[in-house]
Design a protein around this motif. Structure first.
Motif, short mmCIF file in Angstrom:
data_model
loop_
_atom_site.label_atom_id
_atom_site.label_comp_id
_atom_site.label_asym_id
_atom_site.label_seq_id
_atom_site.Cartn_x
_atom_site.Cartn_y
_atom_site.Cartn_z
N LYS A 44 0.83 -1.20 0.00
CA LYS A 44 0.00 0.00 0.00
C LYS A 44 0.87 1.26 0.00
CE LYS A 44 -3.08 1.18 3.29
NZ LYS A 44 -3.89 0.73 4.43
N LYS A 45 2.03 1.17 0.61
CA LYS A 45 2.92 2.33 0.64
C LYS A 45 3.67 2.47 -0.68
CE LYS A 45 3.63 2.64 5.65
NZ LYS A 45 3.17 4.00 5.96
N GLY A 46 3.46 1.53 -1.58
CA GLY A 46 4.01 1.68 -2.92
C GLY A 46 5.33 0.96 -3.18
N PHE A 47 5.75 0.07 -2.25
CA PHE A 47 6.98 -0.67 -2.53
C PHE A 47 6.67 -1.85 -3.43
CE2 PHE A 47 7.69 1.12 1.76
CZ PHE A 47 8.79 1.90 1.47
N PRO A 48 7.53 -2.13 -4.43
CA PRO A 48 7.28 -3.29 -5.28
C PRO A 48 7.52 -4.60 -4.52
CG PRO A 48 9.15 -1.97 -6.10
CD PRO A 48 8.71 -1.37 -4.82
N ARG A 49 6.73 -5.59 -4.84
CA ARG A 49 6.78 -6.85 -4.11
C ARG A 49 8.17 -7.48 -4.11
NH1 ARG A 49 2.77 -10.63 -2.18
NH2 ARG A 49 3.92 -12.51 -1.72
N ASP A 50 8.84 -7.47 -5.26
CA ASP A 50 10.14 -8.14 -5.31
C ASP A 50 11.17 -7.43 -4.43
OD1 ASP A 50 9.98 -6.03 -7.04
OD2 ASP A 50 11.26 -6.90 -8.60
N GLU A 51 11.02 -6.11 -4.31
CA GLU A 51 11.94 -5.37 -3.44
C GLU A 51 11.69 -5.75 -1.97
OE1 GLU A 51 12.56 -0.77 -2.40
OE2 GLU A 51 12.16 -1.11 -4.53
N ILE A 52 10.42 -5.89 -1.64
CA ILE A 52 10.07 -6.26 -0.26
C ILE A 52 10.62 -7.65 0.06
CG2 ILE A 52 8.17 -6.66 1.38
CD1 ILE A 52 6.39 -4.93 -0.54
N VAL A 53 10.37 -8.58 -0.87
CA VAL A 53 10.82 -9.95 -0.64
C VAL A 53 12.33 -10.01 -0.52
CG1 VAL A 53 10.99 -12.23 -1.74
CG2 VAL A 53 8.78 -11.04 -1.67
N SER A 54 13.01 -9.28 -1.37
CA SER A 54 14.48 -9.35 -1.31
C SER A 54 15.01 -8.77 0.01
CB SER A 54 15.07 -8.71 -2.56
OG SER A 54 15.86 -7.60 -2.25
N ARG A 55 14.35 -7.70 0.49
CA ARG A 55 14.75 -7.15 1.78
C ARG A 55 14.48 -8.15 2.91
NH1 ARG A 55 14.31 -2.19 3.57
NH2 ARG A 55 14.79 -3.12 5.57
N MET A 56 13.31 -8.76 2.83
CA MET A 56 12.90 -9.64 3.93
C MET A 56 13.74 -10.88 4.04
SD MET A 56 8.78 -9.14 4.15
CE MET A 56 8.59 -10.48 5.31
N GLN A 57 14.19 -11.41 2.88
CA GLN A 57 14.89 -12.69 2.99
C GLN A 57 16.39 -12.56 3.16
OE1 GLN A 57 13.34 -14.72 -0.32
NE2 GLN A 57 15.01 -14.18 -1.69
N ARG A 58 16.82 -11.36 3.45
CA ARG A 58 18.25 -11.17 3.66
C ARG A 58 18.75 -12.00 4.85
NH1 ARG A 58 19.76 -5.08 3.62
NH2 ARG A 58 18.70 -5.23 1.63
N PHE A 59 17.95 -12.10 5.88
CA PHE A 59 18.39 -12.84 7.07
C PHE A 59 17.58 -14.11 7.31
CE2 PHE A 59 19.98 -8.58 7.76
CZ PHE A 59 21.24 -8.82 8.27
N TYR A 60 16.50 -14.27 6.54
CA TYR A 60 15.65 -15.44 6.73
C TYR A 60 14.93 -15.71 5.42
CZ TYR A 60 11.78 -18.27 8.51
OH TYR A 60 10.86 -19.27 8.72
N PRO A 61 15.30 -16.79 4.74
CA PRO A 61 14.77 -16.99 3.39
C PRO A 61 13.39 -17.65 3.36
CG PRO A 61 16.44 -18.64 3.88
CD PRO A 61 16.32 -17.79 5.10
N GLU A 62 12.87 -18.06 4.50
CA GLU A 62 11.70 -18.94 4.46
C GLU A 62 10.42 -18.31 4.97
OE1 GLU A 62 12.93 -22.58 6.34
OE2 GLU A 62 14.79 -22.60 5.18
N TRP A 63 10.28 -17.00 4.86
CA TRP A 63 9.03 -16.35 5.30
C TRP A 63 7.84 -16.99 4.60
CZ3 TRP A 63 8.97 -12.85 9.15
CH2 TRP A 63 10.14 -12.13 9.43
N ASN A 64 6.76 -17.13 5.35
CA ASN A 64 5.51 -17.52 4.74
C ASN A 64 4.69 -16.25 4.58
OD1 ASN A 64 2.90 -18.23 4.25
ND2 ASN A 64 2.66 -19.56 6.05
N TYR A 65 4.58 -15.77 3.35
CA TYR A 65 3.99 -14.45 3.12
C TYR A 65 2.47 -14.44 3.33
CZ TYR A 65 8.63 -13.27 1.54
OH TYR A 65 9.99 -13.05 1.51
N GLU A 66 1.88 -15.62 3.55
CA GLU A 66 0.44 -15.68 3.82
C GLU A 66 0.16 -15.68 5.33
OE1 GLU A 66 -1.41 -15.64 1.09
OE2 GLU A 66 0.52 -15.72 0.01
N GLN A 67 1.20 -15.93 6.12
CA GLN A 67 1.02 -16.11 7.57
C GLN A 67 0.49 -14.84 8.24
OE1 GLN A 67 4.53 -17.56 9.74
NE2 GLN A 67 4.00 -16.12 11.37
N ARG A 68 -0.56 -15.03 9.08
CA ARG A 68 -1.09 -13.89 9.84
C ARG A 68 -0.87 -14.02 11.34
NH1 ARG A 68 -3.84 -9.98 6.89
NH2 ARG A 68 -4.23 -10.76 4.81
N SER A 69 -0.65 -15.26 11.81
CA SER A 69 -0.41 -15.38 13.26
C SER A 69 0.46 -16.60 13.53
CB SER A 69 -1.71 -15.51 14.02
OG SER A 69 -2.41 -16.64 13.58
#
Ligand code: SF4
Ligand code: SF4
Ligand code: SF4
Ligand code: SF4
Lengths: 251, 331
Positions: free
Chosen positions: A226-251
């Motif tokens: 919503k803030k306008g970041f592209p998905r691939d940029e978000i994913v690449s930032r997120m998996q820098r320290f942990y490659p296995e995020w479940n992007y559907e997880q809510r809790s």
């Protein structure tokens, strides 16, 4: 009080976590006095695992047959296994490119010499053995390491908070980089304990401590999009320290 | 006619006199641009026009992380020495005063918390009138000048009208006399707020909004970041943890801010959790804030400061519950 026998080992990693221990200059004499350090290749000349160990503290991910061999040996000779740092607990920096072919990655770095390398995707310790406790962080916080050692003296593990970086960040009265500056701060998803080191000096949380309990990954993703970041940029930032995020997880 | 008018240009003198009563703290704009209560001194501007600080003044009574007990094998348990300096908090808005009054009920009524009491006794509160912004919903709370503060400053275009409510406040007022002018006391202004009224009514009828679809919606979005409680002037939940020292002999017990939206809040030994899901935790938060429980049953503890609405990264606002029910009533 019986002196616990400890082993400290490093697998695929930068040795930064073990250095955290060596950086506890003030406390080192006390540690040396209260523990028997049986195996610590980074700090001792003697490099043999000689007998039963109370606590093995292991840094790094597992990415080679020899990593696995050391890990197995330690697990078989210790009562408690403690994963030290983000690589050991989550895969960390070493696992950043795990979705790409290991062979190609090795080739890019080592050229034809790569064929000789025995390497596989870096994995956290718990993929291979049971771990009893973990101290997260890249590198871990001195305080959490010392609190763990102090608890081990009493035959227990410490309780660390399980809330995200934002909680410490807000308590310190920092400016919220996510809300006020629309920066891609990973604070809401990341395990606290660092006392919001980075946001406190105006740097967004990079996620070096790995996922917090019940991370609402899907909601954070929606917020970033919503803030306008592209998905691939978000994913690449997120998996820098942990490659296995479940992007559907809510809790 | 009494001497109770402080001209706007006498503020510096006013603060100088206040500082003789103790350590002076008030709202300032920090280097990074956050409104926060901080020590005042030469060259530090007291914010007289501010909407709200990020963290409420509760931090003076319940610090975010506080050592509450020490243990040593040879001497047993020991409480920290409660050497609390006299502190003057100036510039508190009525909602924050009301927040402190609520915390007083929690920590100093049926079971007194010694650390809280020591800090509270050393605190002098000086209130300041305010102008609500779009996040506020305090209603006529703001009109009440007392709320347990020692001195209240009501602002008018050229001056502040001072009123003391306690002997501490009177002593300060007396010392201020040389810089004050004579004036008529200003009548308390009255402020109405539909939201505050709707909340009161809902609380009186014990409303729980069980059927609302908003609970699931909140739960789906909440990041459990903690901000809504940490920044709330009346949230007082804390967690207790103990950490031994490397000497193997001494231990300290910490008290740290908690939030009922955290998983741990309802978790007990063995991993059992009284409130497993975020939905349940939101119901709990609602019930504590608007219905109250235990000895504070029936007290709306939300003072309408608007902080939780400002600080939530995903824009969760419990007021939507009340709005929704108002909408339903409309034909
Ligand atoms: S700056 Fe980052 S860590 Fe701090 S509160 Fe905002 S999102 Fe959380
Ligand atoms: S239960 Fe929730 S709403 Fe109530 S004081 Fe604790 S954190 Fe605040
Ligand atoms: S619930 Fe929100 S508006 Fe009410 S007192 Fe707490 S922070 Fe302020
Ligand atoms: S501030 Fe918002 S996201 Fe954070 S815990 Fe509260 S409701 Fe959840």
């Amino acid at each position: 009080m019986k002196k616990p026998i400890i082993a400290i080992a490093g697998l695929t990693a930068c040795s930064g976590c073990q250095l955290t221990l060596l950086n506890c200059e003030e406390e080192l004499p006390e540690i040396a006095q209260r523990f028997i350090i049986d195996y610590f290749p980074l700090g001792l000349t003697e490099r043999l695992i000689t007998g039963p160990i109370d606590v093995a503290i292991v840094e790094g991910a597992v990415s080679t047959p020899s990593d696995l061999e050391i890990l197995m040996k330690l697990r078989n000779s210790c009562r408690c296994l403690v994963a030290l740092g983000t690589c050991a607990l989550w895969g960390g920096i070493a696992a950043m490119k795990n979705q790409e072919s290991r062979k190609d990655l090795a080739g890019t770095v080592y050229g034809s010499a790569a064929d000789e390398l025995k390497t596989f995707n870096p994995q956290p310790l718990h993929r291979f053995v049971k771990i009893d406790f973990a101290i997260t962080g890249c590198p871990p916080e001195k305080g959490e390491l010392l609190a763990t050692l102090a608890a081990l003296l009493r035959g227990t593990f410490p309780v660390f908070p399980r809330y995200p970086v934002c909680s410490e960040c807000r308590s310190r009265e920092n400016l919220c980089l996510l809300i006020e500056r629309n920066e891609m701060c990973l604070g809401p998803l990341i395990q606290a304990g660092c006392n919001a080191r980075c946001p406190a000096v105006g740097i967004r949380c990079e996620g070096c401590r790995g996922p917090v309990t019940e991370a609402n990954v899907a909601a954070e993703m929606e917020l970033f999009l919503k803030k306008g970041f592209p998905r691939d940029e978000i994913v690449s930032r997120m998996q820098r320290f942990y490659p296995e995020w479940n992007y559907e997880q809510r809790s | 006619m009494t001497r109770n008018l402080l001209k706007h240009d006498s503020i510096a003198d006013f603060l100088e006199i206040l500082a003789t009563f103790g350590e002076l703290h008030g709202p300032v704009l920090t280097d990074v641009g956050v409104s926060a209560f901080r020590p005042l001194g030469p060259g530090i501007d007291l914010l007289l026009d501010y909407s709200r600080t990020l963290v409420p003044p509760k931090k003076y009574l319940l610090p975010p992380r506080d050592t509450v007990l020490f243990f040593a094998t040879d001497e047993g348990y020991r409480q920290p020495a409660a050497a609390v300096p006299e502190t003057i908090l100036v510039g508190l808005h009525p909602c924050d005063l009301q927040g402190i009054a609520y915390l007083d009920k929690v920590f100093m009524r049926d079971r007194i918390d010694p650390l809280y009491r020591a800090r509270r006794t050393a605190l002098t509160l000086i209130g300041l009138s305010c102008e609500p912004d779009e996040y506020c919903f305090c209603g006529d709370l703001s009109a009440t000048e007392t709320h347990g503060c020692d001195l209240f400053m009501r602002r008018s275009p050229c001056e502040f009208h001072l009123r003391s409510n306690t002997p501490k406040g009177k002593a300060i007022l007396d010392r201020l006399t040389p810089i004050l002018a004579e004036g008529e006391p200003l009548p308390a202004d009255s402020r109405t707020c539909d939201m505050a009224a709707a909340i009161q009514q809902a609380s009186v009828r014990g409303e729980t909004f069980e059927k609302s679809a908003l609970w699931d919606e909140f739960a789906g979005r909440c990041l459990s970041c903690g901000a809504c409680s940490l920044c709330c002037p009346t949230c007082y939940c804390f967690d207790i943890r103990e950490y031994g020292a490397l000497d193997g002999e001494t231990t300290m017990r910490l008290r740290e801010w908690d939030n009922c939206l955290f998983k741990d809040h309802g978790e007990v030994a063995g991993g059992f959790n009284f409130r497993k899901s975020r939905q349940e935790r939101f119901h709990y938060r609602y019930q504590h804030k608007y219905l109250g429980f235990g000895p504070t049953r029936g007290i709306v503890s939300c003072v309408g400061c608007g902080r939780c609405r400002v600080v939530c990264p995903v824009g969760i606002d419990l007021l939507e519950l009340f709005k929704e029910s108002e909408d339903e009533k409309r034909p």
